[in-house]
Design an enzyme around this catalytic site. Sequence first.
Site, PDB file in Angstrom:
ATOM      1  N   SER A  50      48.728  40.294  31.480  1.00 11.88           N
ATOM      2  CA  SER A  50      49.850  41.161  31.661  1.00 11.88           C
ATOM      3  C   SER A  50      51.211  40.755  32.303  1.00 11.88           C
ATOM      4  O   SER A  50      52.178  41.158  32.325  1.00 11.88           O
ATOM      5  CB  SER A  50      49.797  42.573  31.417  1.00 11.88           C
ATOM      6  OG  SER A  50      48.801  42.522  32.231  1.00 11.88           O
ATOM      7  N   LEU A 139      41.696  37.407  35.546  1.00 16.29           N
ATOM      8  CA  LEU A 139      41.269  39.121  36.158  1.00 16.29           C
ATOM      9  C   LEU A 139      41.452  39.070  37.800  1.00 16.29           C
ATOM     10  O   LEU A 139      41.337  38.744  38.558  1.00 16.29           O
ATOM     11  CB  LEU A 139      39.898  39.550  35.795  1.00 16.29           C
ATOM     12  CG  LEU A 139      40.457  40.161  34.429  1.00 16.29           C
ATOM     13  CD1 LEU A 139      38.575  41.042  34.310  1.00 16.29           C
ATOM     14  CD2 LEU A 139      40.949  40.892  33.374  1.00 16.29           C
ATOM     15  N   ALA A 140      42.134  40.368  37.402  1.00 16.78           N
ATOM     16  CA  ALA A 140      42.045  40.738  39.298  1.00 16.78           C
ATOM     17  C   ALA A 140      42.260  42.271  39.135  1.00 16.78           C
ATOM     18  O   ALA A 140      43.695  42.557  38.713  1.00 16.78           O
ATOM     19  CB  ALA A 140      43.679  40.078  40.485  1.00 16.78           C
ATOM     20  N   TYR A 235      40.664  36.206  53.658  1.00 14.11           N
ATOM     21  CA  TYR A 235      40.510  35.801  52.637  1.00 14.11           C
ATOM     22  C   TYR A 235      39.453  34.445  51.974  1.00 14.11           C
ATOM     23  O   TYR A 235      38.431  35.054  51.820  1.00 14.11           O
ATOM     24  CB  TYR A 235      42.330  35.095  52.310  1.00 14.11           C
ATOM     25  CG  TYR A 235      42.146  35.122  50.905  1.00 14.11           C
ATOM     26  CD1 TYR A 235      42.479  35.798  50.041  1.00 14.11           C
ATOM     27  CD2 TYR A 235      41.051  33.687  49.557  1.00 14.11           C
ATOM     28  CE1 TYR A 235      42.768  36.475  48.137  1.00 14.11           C
ATOM     29  CE2 TYR A 235      41.311  34.097  48.059  1.00 14.11           C
ATOM     30  CZ  TYR A 235      42.509  35.184  47.553  1.00 14.11           C
ATOM     31  OH  TYR A 235      42.163  35.160  46.354  1.00 14.11           O
ATOM     32  N   LYS A 244      34.888  34.213  45.171  1.00 13.45           N
ATOM     33  CA  LYS A 244      35.090  32.764  45.083  1.00 13.45           C
ATOM     34  C   LYS A 244      34.578  31.641  44.777  1.00 13.45           C
ATOM     35  O   LYS A 244      34.866  30.793  44.079  1.00 13.45           O
ATOM     36  CB  LYS A 244      36.879  32.667  45.761  1.00 13.45           C
ATOM     37  CG  LYS A 244      38.237  33.635  45.437  1.00 13.45           C
ATOM     38  CD  LYS A 244      38.423  33.684  43.832  1.00 13.45           C
ATOM     39  CE  LYS A 244      39.601  34.376  43.534  1.00 13.45           C
ATOM     40  NZ  LYS A 244      39.863  34.894  42.853  1.00 13.45           N
TER      41      LYS A 244
HETATM   42  P1  NAD Z   1      48.039  40.391  38.188  1.00  8.96           P
HETATM   43  O1  NAD Z   1      47.842  41.532  39.514  1.00  8.96           O
HETATM   44  O2  NAD Z   1      49.760  40.145  38.506  1.00  8.96           O
HETATM   45  O3  NAD Z   1      47.585  40.449  37.131  1.00  8.96           O
HETATM   46  C1  NAD Z   1      46.238  40.693  36.712  1.00  8.96           C
HETATM   47  C2  NAD Z   1      45.798  40.743  35.625  1.00  8.96           C
HETATM   48  O4  NAD Z   1      43.861  41.600  35.259  1.00  8.96           O
HETATM   49  C3  NAD Z   1      46.646  42.311  34.668  1.00  8.96           C
HETATM   50  O5  NAD Z   1      46.856  41.417  33.788  1.00  8.96           O
HETATM   51  C4  NAD Z   1      45.798  43.160  34.191  1.00  8.96           C
HETATM   52  O6  NAD Z   1      46.242  44.240  33.232  1.00  8.96           O
HETATM   53  C5  NAD Z   1      44.512  42.837  34.386  1.00  8.96           C
HETATM   54  N1  NAD Z   1      43.326  43.466  34.945  1.00  8.96           N
HETATM   55  C6  NAD Z   1      43.221  44.219  35.988  1.00  8.96           C
HETATM   56  N2  NAD Z   1      41.500  44.733  35.784  1.00  8.96           N
HETATM   57  C7  NAD Z   1      41.871  44.431  34.370  1.00  8.96           C
HETATM   58  C8  NAD Z   1      40.429  45.103  33.711  1.00  8.96           C
HETATM   59  N3  NAD Z   1      39.255  45.551  33.854  1.00  8.96           N
HETATM   60  N4  NAD Z   1      40.448  44.670  32.133  1.00  8.96           N
HETATM   61  C9  NAD Z   1      41.025  44.320  31.943  1.00  8.96           C
HETATM   62  N5  NAD Z   1      42.257  43.600  32.136  1.00  8.96           N
HETATM   63  C10 NAD Z   1      42.482  43.869  33.398  1.00  8.96           C
HETATM   64  O7  NAD Z   1      46.996  39.207  39.493  1.00  8.96           O
HETATM   65  P2  NAD Z   1      47.459  37.921  40.001  1.00  8.96           P
HETATM   66  O8  NAD Z   1      47.778  37.566  41.425  1.00  8.96           O
HETATM   67  O9  NAD Z   1      47.892  37.359  38.609  1.00  8.96           O
HETATM   68  O10 NAD Z   1      45.704  37.299  39.597  1.00  8.96           O
HETATM   69  C11 NAD Z   1      45.021  36.822  38.557  1.00  8.96           C
HETATM   70  C12 NAD Z   1      44.627  35.755  39.577  1.00  8.96           C
HETATM   71  O11 NAD Z   1      44.732  34.153  40.266  1.00  8.96           O
HETATM   72  C13 NAD Z   1      42.992  35.938  40.396  1.00  8.96           C
HETATM   73  O12 NAD Z   1      42.002  35.897  39.946  1.00  8.96           O
HETATM   74  C14 NAD Z   1      44.213  36.173  41.441  1.00  8.96           C
HETATM   75  O13 NAD Z   1      42.828  35.587  42.722  1.00  8.96           O
HETATM   76  C15 NAD Z   1      44.196  34.112  41.312  1.00  8.96           C
HETATM   77  N6  NAD Z   1      45.423  34.047  42.408  1.00  8.96           N
HETATM   78  C16 NAD Z   1      46.557  34.894  42.588  1.00  8.96           C
HETATM   79  C17 NAD Z   1      47.766  34.461  43.405  1.00  8.96           C
HETATM   80  C18 NAD Z   1      48.225  35.339  44.508  1.00  8.96           C
HETATM   81  O14 NAD Z   1      49.095  34.113  45.224  1.00  8.96           O
HETATM   82  N7  NAD Z   1      48.860  35.833  43.871  1.00  8.96           N
HETATM   83  C19 NAD Z   1      46.915  33.566  44.276  1.00  8.96           C
HETATM   84  C20 NAD Z   1      46.495  32.124  43.654  1.00  8.96           C
HETATM   85  C21 NAD Z   1      44.970  32.327  43.062  1.00  8.96           C
END
Ligand code: NAD
Length: 395
Positions: A50, A139-140, A235, A244
């Site tokens: 989402s 998921l985060a 991190y 990770k």
């Molecule tokens: P975000 O917070 O934008 O999105 C998290 C998503 O997880 C949302 O869709 C939320 O509804 C869903 N979610 C959370 N808890 C849930 C649950 N219990 N059940 C169902 N859905 C659930 O996060 P993001 O930054 O897009 O992170 C996503 C992945 O990418 C993570 O693994 C993060 O470590 C990785 N990542 C992020 C970055 C960054 O800079 N943001 C960089 C590299 C990797």
Amino acid sequence: MIIRPKVRGFVCVTAHPTGCAANTREQIEFVKSQPAINGGPKNVLVVGASTGYGLASRIAAAFGCGANTLGVFFERPSERGRTATPGWYNSVAFEKEAKAAGLYASSINGDAFSNEIKEQAIERIKADMGKIDLIIYSLASPRRTDPETGEVYRSTLKPIGADFSNKYLDTDKKTIQKATLEAATDEDIRNTVKVMGGEDWELWIQGLKDADLLDDGCKTVAYDYIGPKATWPVYKEGTIGQAKLDLRRAKAAINETLASVNGEAHVSVNKAVVTQASSAIPGVNLYITILFKIMKELGGHEGCIEQMYRMFGDRIYGGNGSIPIDELGLIRMDDLEMKDNIQNAVAVVWPQIATENVDELTDFEGYQAEFLRLFGFGVDGIDYEAEVEPEVEFE
Ligand code: NAD
């Protein structure tokens, strides 16, 4: 009602429905403006669909590859005059656009860690989609309830071995502060791995396999981050870094599960971007404000959607059939972020940064604007003085 941003630390407790919808459409338009991706997936499950990288992955799959998508996420609908969370509005807008484009799109709102939501997803896939050829795991989450024992685990963002003091950006006061993060206990490490590690990813894949819903050649990708040395204590070398590492362990286990369908599991290391998850990591927002200024000046700056379009088009699909990986077996979407000229420039700025030079040395304004955009505020073409209905439902 007229909806204004109400920022509390690193979250905004309101979201703007038409602003979020416009943001989602903008990402869709970006993908539509790019060449279509050849050989892409047809039936995609996105867990964490989402916001952030998950939403961008779903958009790249649907509008770059013409895929049917099932999105799973945990969002709050509007209730009693309260706005919904941004991911709710984003997903309603995504589904509307996908259906208008003739694509199947369906969503499940609930706890992806639970058996119940996995079963619901499996039933929906069986009924509507047939076999799945790509599963994105994005998921985060700050917590996870173990589906078998009911025990609740909380993830932390702590250094390991010793306390760690570092600079961070107080975005409310626009000041550079110093904070000391307490070293993690063994329990903190175990709990963070339980929440943000690979166990749940494995359970999703096993559940789909047991239901015979994995197509031949099926792929699955989960997301990782490495970043610069300045953020490693919180991190890469901290509690989240251990989670990770566990994702990489799970990748190997999932590869065994997928062998019988000639499938492959991957971990993609993505670039630092502004999302609800990243704004909560101490010190990482300061790095992002410095990085953005440098990447906007030197080139290569990307947001979630540019990254995910590139990952689908250049890495997972669209190539010669073999996915490029580094010596650790990881897909590197952070290649532009980690270029020497970018990281050397960050390393020069980092020690100099102080409250007085935030405007000069960082992209503070850009960061703030992007943060508010996550919640649908500051989006071009939206009249924020106009009355708007906060209750928006899926069709
Ligand atoms: P975000 O917070 O934008 O999105 C998290 C998503 O997880 C949302 O869709 C939320 O509804 C869903 N979610 C959370 N808890 C849930 C649950 N219990 N059940 C169902 N859905 C659930 O996060 P993001 O930054 O897009 O992170 C996503 C992945 O990418 C993570 O693994 C993060 O470590 C990785 N990542 C992020 C970055 C960054 O800079 N943001 C960089 C590299 C990797």
